[in-house]
Design an enzyme around this catalytic site. Structure first.
Site, PDB file in Angstrom:
ATOM      1  N   HIS A 156      -5.266  -3.609   5.448  1.00 53.39           N
ATOM      2  CA  HIS A 156      -4.743  -3.975   4.130  1.00 53.39           C
ATOM      3  C   HIS A 156      -5.858  -4.523   3.251  1.00 53.39           C
ATOM      4  O   HIS A 156      -5.728  -5.560   2.611  1.00 53.39           O
ATOM      5  CB  HIS A 156      -3.624  -5.015   4.293  1.00 53.39           C
ATOM      6  N   ASP A 196       0.830  -1.200   0.000  1.00 54.50           N
ATOM      7  CA  ASP A 196       0.000   0.000   0.000  1.00 54.50           C
ATOM      8  C   ASP A 196       0.872   1.261   0.000  1.00 54.50           C
ATOM      9  O   ASP A 196       0.557   2.246  -0.676  1.00 54.50           O
ATOM     10  CB  ASP A 196      -0.928   0.002   1.222  1.00 54.50           C
TER      11      ASP A 196
END
Length: 329
Positions: A189, A165
């Site tokens: 996530h 990310d």
């Protein structure tokens, strides 16, 4: 004729190994596992690689074992006697990318029933063979699999790898600014639990529309890759890069460096809301998590709202993992 810069760097760094560091990769023959193992083989801090998967791991080990860095590689399969134990024996770091990948139309949560059992079994093996090792969970859904991998292992040594990310956010903003920048990403996530903090990037100016679009792209970047691969895979290469980057941070910390990273770890930042796991800024040392740092005080109102929206989803996925551990799932 002068050598290419990359070749010079490869030859020079391969001769300097500060400490003996064995890394085990569980799921090493998969889409993430193979490029991840390749990148770890090129890391001068890794002196031994133990690779494990259901099949094909000896072939992966033989292939990357020919790379001329000073580390030894061994591959084991489920058919080998004590194959998993041999891969884990003496490991300081264990990376788990094992599990099934996402396909078009699937969410990370759809993977839970298969991957949860895999992570549970592999984490239990780590607890038996190398209980002091640092455990890196890549297998999705990370928001649920990390709570599964706690039994028998030390709390500050278990990490959900959310580095992809950060890599995505850095790339998307870097393309706009024409330079590489660090973009903090907190939360979890998966989907709306992924919260890029663009307010922390110095000099970055975004319209409301740009901010919303970039936030969504970071949150659902995995869908972009799944769609582009047209049913033939998910984000394997970029995830391998991100996992290798995080592994290197832990190895640097183990060698005595003070390292700051972002990771999905157990902490008390949102204890009042019932949240036990949250991706945030952590200081690393040789024992794992040295200190969990709070969120920046000056995040924007927009980002505060993103955090609020993520809390219920984080609680739901955390509960799912805990119920699985307790046999209620």
């Amino acid at each position: 004729m002068a050598s290419e810069p990359g070749l010079v760097a490869a030859r020079s760094f391969s001769t300097a190994i500060p400490l003996r560091s064995k890394v085990a990769v569980l799921g090493a023959a998969g889409g993430i596992g193979q490029p991840l193992s390749l990148l770890l083989k090129t890391n001068p801090r890794v002196t031994e690689l133990g690779l494990y998967d259901i099949v094909n791991t000896p072939g992966v080990a033989a292939d990357i074992g020919h790379i001329n860095t000073l580390s030894n590689v061994a591959g084991y399969t489920a058919k080998d006697k004590d194959g998993l134990k041999k891969a884990l024996q003496g490991a300081e770091l264990v990376v788990i990318p094992a599990g099934v990948p996402r396909k078009p139309g699937m969410t990370r949560d759809d993977l839970f029933n298969t991957n949860a059992g895999i992570v549970r079994d592999l984490a239990q093996a780590c607890a038996e063979v190398c209980p002091k090792a640092k455990l890196l969970i890549i297998s999705n859904p990370v928001n649920s699999t990390v709570p599964i991998a706690t039994e028998g292992l030390q709390e500050g040594r278990i990490f959900g790898v959310t580095s992809l990310d950060l890599v995505r956010a850095s790339r998307f903003i870097g393309a706009k600014l024409d330079k590489v920048v660090d973009v903090p990403v907190v939360g979890g996530h998966a989907g709306i639990t992924i919260i890029p903090l663009f307010s922390q990037v110095e000099g970055l100016k975004l319209t409301e529309e740009e901010r919303a679009a970039l936030t969504h792209r970071v949150q659902f970047g995995g869908d972009e890759v799944v769609k582009a691969k047209d049913g033939l895979g998910s984000a394997t290469l970029s995830m391998a890069f991100a996992g290798a980057r995080f592994a290197d941070s832990l190895l640097r910390a183990d060698a005595g460096e003070e390292v700051l990273e972002w990771a999905f770890v157990k902490n008390d930042l949102f204890k009042k809301e019932g949240i036990e796991y949250f991706s945030t800024y952590v200081k690393l040392d040789k024992n794992g998590v040295k200190e969990v740092l709070p969120l920046p005080e000056n995040i924007s109102e927009y980002e505060k709202e993103l955090v609020k929206a993520a809390i219920p989803e984080l609680l739901k996925t955390q509960t799912k993992g805990e119920q699985f551990v307790n046999g209620k799932q």
